[in-house]
Motif scaffolding. Structure first.
Motif, short mmCIF file in Angstrom:
data_model
loop_
_atom_site.label_atom_id
_atom_site.label_comp_id
_atom_site.label_asym_id
_atom_site.label_seq_id
_atom_site.Cartn_x
_atom_site.Cartn_y
_atom_site.Cartn_z
N SER A 171 -8.89 -6.15 33.20
CA SER A 171 -9.52 -4.95 33.06
C SER A 171 -9.82 -4.33 34.39
N ALA A 172 -10.33 -5.41 35.29
CA ALA A 172 -10.51 -5.02 36.82
C ALA A 172 -9.42 -4.63 37.46
N LEU B 125 -6.14 -7.07 45.74
CA LEU B 125 -7.28 -7.80 46.51
C LEU B 125 -8.55 -7.19 46.45
N GLU B 126 -8.68 -6.05 46.25
CA GLU B 126 -10.17 -5.44 46.16
C GLU B 126 -10.78 -5.81 44.68
N ALA B 127 -9.92 -5.54 43.63
CA ALA B 127 -10.23 -6.11 42.33
C ALA B 127 -10.67 -7.52 42.15
N ASP C 2 -24.29 1.51 31.71
CA ASP C 2 -24.10 0.94 30.29
C ASP C 2 -22.96 1.06 29.68
N LEU C 3 -21.92 1.70 30.28
CA LEU C 3 -20.47 1.76 29.83
C LEU C 3 -19.61 0.51 30.75
N SER C 4 -19.14 -0.49 30.00
CA SER C 4 -18.66 -1.37 30.57
C SER C 4 -17.14 -1.06 31.06
N GLN C 5 -16.57 -1.77 32.31
CA GLN C 5 -15.52 -1.42 32.77
C GLN C 5 -14.47 -1.93 31.88
N ALA D 105 -12.86 5.32 40.96
CA ALA D 105 -13.53 5.50 39.57
C ALA D 105 -14.61 4.30 39.12
N ARG D 106 -14.31 3.09 39.34
CA ARG D 106 -14.96 1.97 38.85
C ARG D 106 -16.33 2.10 39.80
N ASP D 107 -16.32 2.49 40.92
CA ASP D 107 -17.57 2.61 41.77
C ASP D 107 -18.61 3.66 41.10
N PHE D 108 -17.66 4.95 40.80
CA PHE D 108 -18.54 5.84 40.35
C PHE D 108 -19.22 5.48 38.90
N PHE D 109 -18.48 4.89 37.89
CA PHE D 109 -19.12 4.51 36.73
C PHE D 109 -20.06 3.44 36.89
N SER D 110 -20.10 2.59 37.41
CA SER D 110 -21.20 1.48 38.06
C SER D 110 -22.25 2.01 38.45
#
Length: 235
Positions: A183-184, A224-226, A79-82, A69-74
């Protein structure tokens, strides 16, 4: 529940072409409209949190070919921060929309943080009576109901809980950076999957220390990914 106040057109209204506010508008009327606008903002943020949670829990981004989801939103809603999405999602997961309209999304998110650092119980249906220990400018602590606390008072209450009296306070930039990590990491572990991951910040003799708890062993790669993503974003 707040209602947006609507002014009736008045023949006596003059010189308000840029604001649309009648000259005879009272202070109470303007206050009511501001409260209505604030409630509308909270409703919008709450709905964004519901949508974010749904996308994460149903893995819609992964099904559409994105890493997560993070990849999609970025890539689609930069403009929407994680951080904001995580905030909205946490409140939408913990509280009802009427509660969000009443107290505001930001204050409720801070209440969730205070709940963790102070180890207290919160009635999520009626959080207004939750007692918060709030310091004033001189450090004198008073106990106030959550419903009477402002955003700045909630932040001060959290700060004093995180700061041992024997240590110098953590700088604001350290707290802000810790919130970015929080958050991450939480974005990688949606609650809908049965996990209860927590990221805590503590003051260890003046040094900021992050504690990660509740991470299932089989999902440790998510941590680890985060952390790698945060490192890349800071380079």
């Amino acid at each position: 529940m707040f209602k947006l106040f609507k002014f009736k057109e008045s023949a006596t209204t003059t010189d308000n072409s840029t604001t649309g506010i009648p000259d005879d508008a009272t202070l109470q009327q303007l206050k009511d409209e501001l409260l209505g606008l604030m409630a509308q903002e909270s409703t919008n943020h709450y709905r964004m949190g519901q949508i974010y949670n749904h996308i994460v829990e149903k893995k819609l981004a992964e099904q559409a070919g994105f890493k997560d989801a993070r990849d999609f939103f970025s890539k689609n809603l930069a403009d929407l921060s994680q951080t904001a999405l995580t905030l909205y999602g946490a409140v939408a997961d913990a509280f009802t929309e009427p509660v969000a309209r009443r107290f505001g999304v930001t204050c409720l998110y801070l209440l969730l943080t205070y709940k963790e650092v102070a180890s207290i119980q919160v009635n999520h249906q009626q959080p207004g009576d939750t007692l918060i220990e709030v310091p004033d400018d001189k450090g004198v602590v008073s106990t106030l109901p959550f419903g009477s606390c402002s955003v700045s008072q909630m932040r001060a209450a959290i700060r004093i809980r995180r700061k041992p009296t024997s240590s110098k306070p953590l700088p604001p930039e350290a707290e802000a950076r810790a919130e970015q990590y929080r958050s991450a990491v939480l974005a990688r572990f949606p609650k809908g999957n049965g996990t209860r991951v927590k990221v805590g910040l503590r003051n260890d003799k003046g040094s900021a220390v992050l504690d990660f708890t509740g991470i299932p062993l089989e999902q440790a790669d998510g941590l680890l990914e985060a952390l790698k993503a945060m490192k890349s974003s800071r380079q």
